[in-house]
Write a protein that holds these residues in place. Sequence first.
Motif, PDB file in Angstrom:
ATOM      1  N   ARG A 228       0.838  -1.212   0.000  1.00  0.00           N
ATOM      2  CA  ARG A 228       0.000   0.000   0.000  1.00  0.00           C
ATOM      3  C   ARG A 228       0.867   1.255   0.000  1.00  0.00           C
ATOM      4  O   ARG A 228       0.606   2.204  -0.750  1.00  0.00           O
ATOM      5  N   LEU A 243      -3.573   3.960  -5.637  1.00  0.00           N
ATOM      6  CA  LEU A 243      -4.328   3.053  -4.771  1.00  0.00           C
ATOM      7  C   LEU A 243      -5.533   2.436  -5.482  1.00  0.00           C
ATOM      8  O   LEU A 243      -6.037   1.405  -5.056  1.00  0.00           O
ATOM      9  N   GLU A 244      -5.993   3.092  -6.526  1.00  0.00           N
ATOM     10  CA  GLU A 244      -7.177   2.582  -7.240  1.00  0.00           C
ATOM     11  C   GLU A 244      -6.788   1.655  -8.394  1.00  0.00           C
ATOM     12  O   GLU A 244      -7.620   0.905  -8.884  1.00  0.00           O
ATOM     13  N   LEU A 245      -5.541   1.728  -8.826  1.00  0.00           N
ATOM     14  CA  LEU A 245      -5.120   0.897  -9.958  1.00  0.00           C
ATOM     15  C   LEU A 245      -4.707  -0.487  -9.469  1.00  0.00           C
ATOM     16  O   LEU A 245      -4.174  -0.637  -8.369  1.00  0.00           O
ATOM     17  N   THR A 246      -4.933  -1.473 -10.333  1.00  0.00           N
ATOM     18  CA  THR A 246      -4.430  -2.809 -10.020  1.00  0.00           C
ATOM     19  C   THR A 246      -2.944  -2.841 -10.381  1.00  0.00           C
ATOM     20  O   THR A 246      -2.433  -1.908 -11.013  1.00  0.00           O
ATOM     21  N   THR A 247      -2.279  -3.918 -10.018  1.00  0.00           N
ATOM     22  CA  THR A 247      -0.835  -4.004 -10.300  1.00  0.00           C
ATOM     23  C   THR A 247      -0.574  -3.903 -11.802  1.00  0.00           C
ATOM     24  O   THR A 247       0.321  -3.158 -12.229  1.00  0.00           O
ATOM     25  N   ASP A 248      -1.351  -4.629 -12.594  1.00  0.00           N
ATOM     26  CA  ASP A 248      -1.154  -4.576 -14.051  1.00  0.00           C
ATOM     27  C   ASP A 248      -1.337  -3.156 -14.574  1.00  0.00           C
ATOM     28  O   ASP A 248      -0.541  -2.670 -15.380  1.00  0.00           O
ATOM     29  N   GLU A 249      -2.404  -2.501 -14.106  1.00  0.00           N
ATOM     30  CA  GLU A 249      -2.685  -1.138 -14.585  1.00  0.00           C
ATOM     31  C   GLU A 249      -1.579  -0.173 -14.175  1.00  0.00           C
ATOM     32  O   GLU A 249      -1.160   0.680 -14.962  1.00  0.00           O
ATOM     33  N   PHE A 279      -3.161 -12.307  -1.566  1.00  0.00           N
ATOM     34  CA  PHE A 279      -4.396 -12.881  -2.118  1.00  0.00           C
ATOM     35  C   PHE A 279      -4.403 -14.410  -2.214  1.00  0.00           C
ATOM     36  O   PHE A 279      -5.421 -14.981  -2.552  1.00  0.00           O
TER      37      PHE A 279
END
Lengths: 311, 329
Positions: A228, A243-249, A279
Motif C-alpha cells: 500500500r 491506490l485505485e489501480l491494479t498491479t497490471d494497470e 491474495f
Amino acid sequence: MFRLRVKLGLVLLLAVSWLPWEVKGQTGTDSLSAPEIRLTATLDKTQVPLNRTVRLTIELRWEGPLDRYEVAEIEDPVVRNLKIVGTGSANRVDTQNGRPVAVKEYTFDLQPQELGMGYVEGMAVLYTDTVTGKSHRLVTQRLQVEAVDPVPEPGQRSRWWLGLIVLVAVLAGGAAGWAVLRRRKREPQEPVAPEISLEEKTLEELRQTVDVRRPDLPLRQAYADLSRLARRYLGEKYKLPGLELTTDELLTSLREKTLDDRLVSQVEEVLRTCDRVKFSGSSGDRAEFERLYGIVEFWLVRPAERPESTV
Amino acid sequence: MSVDIQAIHERIRQESAFVDKIQAEVGKVIVGQRYMVERLLIGLLANGHILLEGVPGLAKTLAVRTLSTTIQTKFQRIQFTPDLLPADLIGTLVYDQHDGKFTTKKGPIFANLILADEINRAPAKVQSALLEAMQERQVTIGEETFPLDDPFLVLATQNPIEQEGTYPLPEAQVDRFMLKLSVGYPSKEEELEILRRMTKKEIPQPEPVVTPEEIIRAREVVHDVYMDEKIERYIVDIVFATRQPRDYGLEDLEELIQYGASPRASIYLTLASKAHAFLRRRGYVTPEDVKTIALDVLRHRVIPTFEAEAEEMTSEDLVRRVINSIETP
C-alpha cells in the motif's frame, strides 16, 4: 468687339473667384452651352471624439436639369485611421437666381479608430454629359480630421468620487502594510519548518508502520502495508491513482511514462510478490519480505541514486 | 492460515488443458474477438448465461456456434421472432391417436448450449418462458417437470440499434444473465484477415475437442479457486458503491444512478472472477480478475436516471466511474 472682351473678362473673373473653394468641371472641348459642374468635398468637423462620428459630404452641383449629367457610381473613399460606419446619397433641384440648379450629394459617416489624425484621400468622380456623350473626371482634395479623447455618453455620470474612493483605499492599505512590516521587524523571526519531501514522508511512515526488527512481525499484514505504501508513493510521485489501480494497470501506466526499465522491474517484483502473499492465503517468507522492504527503502532513502524518470 | 494453493494450481493445470484446445479451434474460424471468446468461456466455466449485444455482422452467432462445435454436446439455435410461442421453445403435449394418450414433445430448449438469436424480437411471454427455464434449470410441460441437461448454457444475442418491432428485456429478466457483453468491431488488421479467410473456397471447420464431463470437472475446480477476504470485501465495495455512491466519495453519481446492482451481481462477480483466474491458470483471485470482468457483470445491472440519460451517460460510464474509484485491496 470691345463689349464682347469686357463680358468675357467678367466671366473669367467670376470663374477664378470660385477656385480656392471648389474643384471645377473640366469641360475640355465642350461647347460653351455645357453647364458648369462643381464638385465639393467637406468634413463637418475638424476634430472628432473617439466615440463620435464625422460626416464627409461630397456634392456635385450644376445649373440646368438633373439628367444633364450622368454620374458614375461613387466608390467608398480611401480613409486612414477612420472607419466608414454609414453612407447615404440624395438628389435635389435648387434654384439660384431664378434658375434651376441640380445637386447630387453623397454622405459618409466616419468614426475614428485611434487618437491622432485621420485622413480621407482624394476621390475620383466620373460623369458623362448626356447631350454630348463625353465623359469627364473630377478629383476631390485630401481632407483631414483630428481624433480626440472620447466624450462622456449622455446620462453617464462623472466618476470622480470613485477615483477618490480608490485613492483612499490604496493609501489606507499602504499604511496598514507599513504598520505590519514595522511590527514584524520588531518581533523575533520564528524558525520556518523545513519542507519534508515525499520520500522522507513515506520513509517515516514505512518505518512507523512496518518494524522489520520485530521478531514476531505479522508477515501477511506487513506485505499488505508495504504494498500500500509503495502504491501510494508511486501514485503521488508519478501523478497516478496508485491506490485505485491494479498491479497490471499501475505497471502499464509507469511504462507509458517511459520510466527506467530497472525501476519498473523492481516495482513489478515488489507488487506482484506482495499480491501473491496478500491474495493466495500464503503466510509469506521473512527473508523475502526483508528483501522487498530493502528495495522500497532504497527508493526512499537514496532518491538521487535511484533510477529516475526520463520524462 | 495457509491455503494449499499448490494443490489448486495443480488441479487447474490438469483441468484447464482443454481451454487452449477450444481457443485454438475457435481461432480457426473467428478472427480476433478475443474478449468475446474469453467471456464465453467464463460463462461456460462459471455456469452463467450470457447476453451478447452488438450490431449485426460481428460474428456473435458464429462464435457461439463455433464454441458449441468444439464441445461434444447438443447445440440448438432458436431464432426469436414475433410469432414464436412458448410451446415452440419448451415443448408441448401432442395427442397420439393410436394410444389415445397425450405424449410430451420436448422443445429445442432441451440442449446443452442454446443460442437464443435476437432474443428481443420475441414477445414477453416467450422471453419469460426462456428466462424461467434459465433460472430454474427445469421445464414443466403439462403435468410433468423435466430437468434440463447439464451443462446448460444460454447465449442470447440482441441488436442494440433496431427498436422497431422489438420487445426490450425487462431489467428483472436481464439480471438473470451473468454477463452482458458489448461486442465491438474488429481492428483493421483483423478485418483484413476476416475477408481473406471467409472468402476462401473452403472455410475452416472446428473439431470437437472437449466433452461436457470435462467442463463439469473444470467447473468444480473453478469453485475451489481461492478468494481472499480482501477480494470479497473489494467485490462488496464495488457493488455497494453502485447503490450508495455517496459512501464511497462519489456524491455526483447519487443523482445519476436510479438502481444499483443486486446481490446477484456480487455472486456472479465472485464466480466470474474465479473463472477468470482459472483461465489465467492461477489458483487464487486478484483484483485484476475482478476489475477485468466487473464491467460485463454490472453494465446491465446499474440503471441510470433520466438525469444521467440527459447528460448522455450510459450505465457503462457509471460502472466505469465506480470501478476506477474504489481502492484496490
